[in-house]
Scaffold this active site. Structure first.
Site, PDB file in Angstrom:
ATOM      1  N   TYR A   1       0.900  -1.230  -0.137  1.00 44.73           N
ATOM      2  CA  TYR A   1       0.023  -0.065   0.023  1.00 44.73           C
ATOM      3  C   TYR A   1       0.908   1.348  -0.025  1.00 44.73           C
ATOM      4  CZ  TYR A   1      -3.556  -3.407   1.114  1.00 44.73           C
ATOM      5  OH  TYR A   1      -4.320  -4.469   1.374  1.00 44.73           O
TER       6      TYR A   1
ATOM      7  N   SER B   1     -11.117 -14.530 -10.589  1.00 45.21           N
ATOM      8  CA  SER B   1     -10.739 -15.653  -9.584  1.00 45.21           C
ATOM      9  C   SER B   1      -9.850 -16.778 -10.338  1.00 45.21           C
ATOM     10  CB  SER B   1     -12.171 -16.681  -9.264  1.00 45.21           C
ATOM     11  OG  SER B   1     -11.870 -17.958  -8.895  1.00 45.21           O
TER      12      SER B   1
ATOM     13  N   SER C   1      13.081  13.699  28.110  1.00 46.71           N
ATOM     14  CA  SER C   1      12.762  13.325  26.794  1.00 46.71           C
ATOM     15  C   SER C   1      11.495  13.455  26.390  1.00 46.71           C
ATOM     16  CB  SER C   1      13.188  12.153  26.465  1.00 46.71           C
ATOM     17  OG  SER C   1      14.473  11.602  26.671  1.00 46.71           O
TER      18      SER C   1
ATOM     19  N   HIS D   1     -33.311  -5.970   9.322  1.00 44.69           N
ATOM     20  CA  HIS D   1     -33.116  -7.038   9.820  1.00 44.69           C
ATOM     21  C   HIS D   1     -32.719  -8.354   8.624  1.00 44.69           C
ATOM     22  CE1 HIS D   1     -34.666  -6.423  13.956  1.00 44.69           C
ATOM     23  NE2 HIS D   1     -35.466  -5.597  12.846  1.00 44.69           N
TER      24      HIS D   1
ATOM     25  N   ASN E   1      23.037   5.974  22.265  1.00 39.59           N
ATOM     26  CA  ASN E   1      22.298   4.805  22.406  1.00 39.59           C
ATOM     27  C   ASN E   1      20.923   5.372  22.921  1.00 39.59           C
ATOM     28  OD1 ASN E   1      21.485   2.022  22.176  1.00 39.59           O
ATOM     29  ND2 ASN E   1      21.903   1.909  24.311  1.00 39.59           N
ATOM     30  N   HIS E   2      20.784   6.623  22.435  1.00 35.08           N
ATOM     31  CA  HIS E   2      19.489   7.382  22.970  1.00 35.08           C
ATOM     32  C   HIS E   2      19.147   8.439  21.969  1.00 35.08           C
ATOM     33  CE1 HIS E   2      16.777   9.862  25.407  1.00 35.08           C
ATOM     34  NE2 HIS E   2      16.967   9.212  26.408  1.00 35.08           N
TER      35      HIS E   2
END
Length: 328
Positions: free
Chosen positions: A17, A300, A126, A174, A96-97
């Site tokens: 997509y 199909s 943060s 219904h 590492n942050h």
């Protein structure tokens, strides 16, 4: 394999997509989040420099250069931020942050990093940066991508309702034959529902709010460093300058009730569209509507006479999945 494309994507959002989700990449990608974080850090630094209580001085050229960090943020800049986080860059060890990496990225652009650098991210946690950055992405994503698309669909439904207002059709209740209606009237129901759902989404987006109150929502570090500053008023001015409402009371984190309201409103939009998918599927099944076969397409793999309502089915499935994610 180094050159990857949509067929190599882990998620169908970036694969199957991708042509539909591409407009959101400006707001939903990691690079977009980096840029939004840079914007928050830069504008916060400039706001600090406007305070008499701080010795931070940034002239017009420095301000222009700093704002260019996010106004001209590109793939090379995102690479630098990522390297600061994961492997180190330009004398800085790997953080590492992810937020600390953005802080270093901003500091590197200062005229005097040693003197001015400590004011970058001053007193913040943060979450102060993240909660604002996320809302700076969610708000335009809704307003510039989702809302126009929803409005276009609502208008198309309204136009089709007018066009087919006199086309007779047997209503069902219904699941059983009931009384006569028109196809246009049934479409008008969905145009009306979608319009109301769109209004709720726009209202929720207008209510996005952010916090800037430090590690536990008490402005403790701010007050300790500069006790003469009204930090609550400062935070209110700053958050509102970003186009967001100010959340004056919080813990370390923004409670996110505002985001929950946006996501709930978006679920409402999705529910209308999912109902529309189901009704269109039933109209096709009951032979109220027909489908045109496109030459060369396969309905199909084993029954060549079939033309399956796959667009409505795919839409229903993706909307159901999206709603599950929006409640995660």
């Amino acid at each position: 394999m180094t050159d990857r494309g949509p067929l190599d994507a882990v998620s169908p959002l970036d694969g199957r997509y991708a042509r539909y989700t591409e407009p959101l990449s400006e707001y939903a990608s990691e690079a977009a989040l980096m840029c939004a974080r840079v914007r928050v850090e830069v504008e916060y630094l400039l706001a600090l420099s406007d305070l008499d209580a701080t010795p931070l001085a940034l002239d017009a050229d420095a301000r222009t250069d700093l704002r260019s960090l996010y106004e001209s943020f590109d793939a090379d800049d995102a690479d630098v931020v990522k390297r600061l986080e994961t492997e180190g860059y330009d004398g800085h060890a790997a953080t590492n942050h992810d937020v600390k990496a953005v802080e270093y990225f901003v500091r590197m652009a200062l005229p005097d990093e040693d003197e001015q650098g400590p004011w970058v991210h001053f007193g913040l946690t943060s979450e102060d940066v993240n909660n604002l950055a996320h809302r700076l992405l969610v708000k335009p994503a809704v307003e510039t991508v989702l809302v126009p698309a929803i409005r276009e669909l609502r208008d198309a439904l309204a136009a089709a309702a007018r066009e087919h207002r006199d086309v007779p059709m047997l209503a069902r209740t219904h699941g059983q034959p009931a009384t006569p209606t028109t196809y246009g009237k049934e479409l008008a129901v969905y145009a009306s529902r979608l319009g109301r759902a769109l209004g709720r989404l726009e209202a929720a987006t207008d209510g996005l709010s952010g916090k800037l109150a430090g590690a536990s929502g008490t402005y403790a570090a701010h007050h300790a460093a500069c006790p003469d500053v009204d930090w609550r008023a400062f935070a209110e001015r700053f958050v509102e300058s970003l186009g967001l409402e100010h959340a004056p009371l919080s813990t370390q984190v923004n409670p996110c009730d505002d985001l929950a309201a946006v996501f709930d409103a978006l679920r409402g939009v999705n529910n209308v569209l999912r109902d529309l998918d189901l009704d269109m599927w039933l109209y096709i099944s009951d032979r109220y509507l027909g489908q045109e076969a496109v030459e060369g397409e396969t309905g199909s793999s084993t029954m060549p006479h079939k033309v399956n309502p796959i667009d409505f089915e795919n839409s229903e499935g993706n909307l159901t999945k999206a709603n599950a994610d929006l409640t995660f």
